[in-house]
Design an enzyme around this catalytic site. Structure first.
Site, short mmCIF file in Angstrom:
data_model
loop_
_atom_site.label_atom_id
_atom_site.label_comp_id
_atom_site.label_asym_id
_atom_site.label_seq_id
_atom_site.Cartn_x
_atom_site.Cartn_y
_atom_site.Cartn_z
N CYS A 77 0.84 -1.20 0.00
CA CYS A 77 0.00 0.00 0.00
C CYS A 77 0.88 1.26 0.00
O CYS A 77 1.55 1.54 -0.98
CB CYS A 77 -0.99 -0.02 1.15
SG CYS A 77 -2.29 1.24 0.99
N HIS A 180 -4.12 -4.59 -0.14
CA HIS A 180 -3.77 -5.06 1.21
C HIS A 180 -3.87 -6.59 1.24
O HIS A 180 -4.97 -7.13 1.42
CB HIS A 180 -4.72 -4.47 2.24
CG HIS A 180 -4.48 -3.02 2.50
ND1 HIS A 180 -3.50 -2.57 3.36
CD2 HIS A 180 -5.05 -1.91 1.97
CE1 HIS A 180 -3.51 -1.25 3.37
NE2 HIS A 180 -4.43 -0.83 2.53
N GLU A 182 -3.09 -8.56 3.54
CA GLU A 182 -3.54 -9.01 4.86
C GLU A 182 -5.06 -8.93 5.01
O GLU A 182 -5.61 -9.48 5.95
CB GLU A 182 -2.84 -8.20 5.96
CG GLU A 182 -3.32 -6.78 6.15
CD GLU A 182 -2.82 -5.78 5.12
OE1 GLU A 182 -3.18 -4.60 5.25
OE2 GLU A 182 -2.09 -6.17 4.19
#
Length: 198
Positions: A77, A180, A182
């Site tokens: 990011c 992202h 995650e």
């Protein structure tokens, strides 16, 4: 395997640590240059504002540490944007790992396209690369960003929002993802797992 996650004044770091722990890794969050240099893998995550983040890195000498890294390195990011050469966000000179400019999304139709770009979108135009190994067909990832990296020779995947932009970059031992991982379910987990296996 020693995995250093670079600590700087940005958000979203904790969720990256949790995602790595779910893969069985034991990451350390650090802004210590020696810890970063001695790691087997380095991850540079974050959400935040480009000029403030660059100021933090420079104040601690981490800008040069990042430029000198020889082990596999992953920006996420804001981490992707700071690896580029310049960001339109507060006219910020960045790290210059990728000779790419970061620009702000300008919606042609504000009813159809909102800025920031938030939500799930598809990775397209994937090139052969170890980071992208064995991803599912039509992989979707989760985005939250107002700025994007232009397309370049280092682009190994794109996404379309308003127009095509760089989703993933690779140059030498540096990789970077705008989305992202995650927060991107199985696809994001696979991207992180692939990175740890490089």
């Amino acid at each position: 395997m020693k995995i250093a996650v670079i600590k700087y004044n940005s958000g979203n770091v904790q969720s990256v640590l949790y995602a790595l722990e779910r893969l069985g890794a034991h990451p350390i969050l650090t802004d210590d240059p020696n810890e970063i240099k001695s790691a087997d893998r380095v991850i540079f995550p974050g959400q935040g504002e480009a000029s403030t983040a660059m100021g933090y890195l420079k104040a601690r000498g981490l800008d040069q540490v990042i430029r000198d890294i020889k082990q596999p390195f992953l920006g996420v990011c804001l981490g992707l944007q700071l690896l580029c050469e310049h960001s339109e966000e507060n006219d910020t000179e960045c790290l210059g790992i990728f000779p790419v400019k970061v620009k702000k999304f300008i919606p042609e139709n504000s009813q159809e396209f909102k800025v920031p770009h938030v939500g799930w979108n598809e990775l397209e135009n994937l090139k052969a690369n170890p980071l992208l190994k064995d991803l599912p067909e039509n992989p979707f990832v989760y985005y939250v960003h107002s700025y994007y990296a232009e397309l370049s020779e280092a682009t190994i995947a794109t996404t379309h929002y308003i127009h095509d932009f760089t989703a993933i970059l690779n140059r030498d031992n540096y990789w970077a993802i705008q989305a992202h991982p995650e927060k991107s379910s199985e696809v994001g987990e696979k991207l992180l797992s692939n990175f740890l296996s490089i």
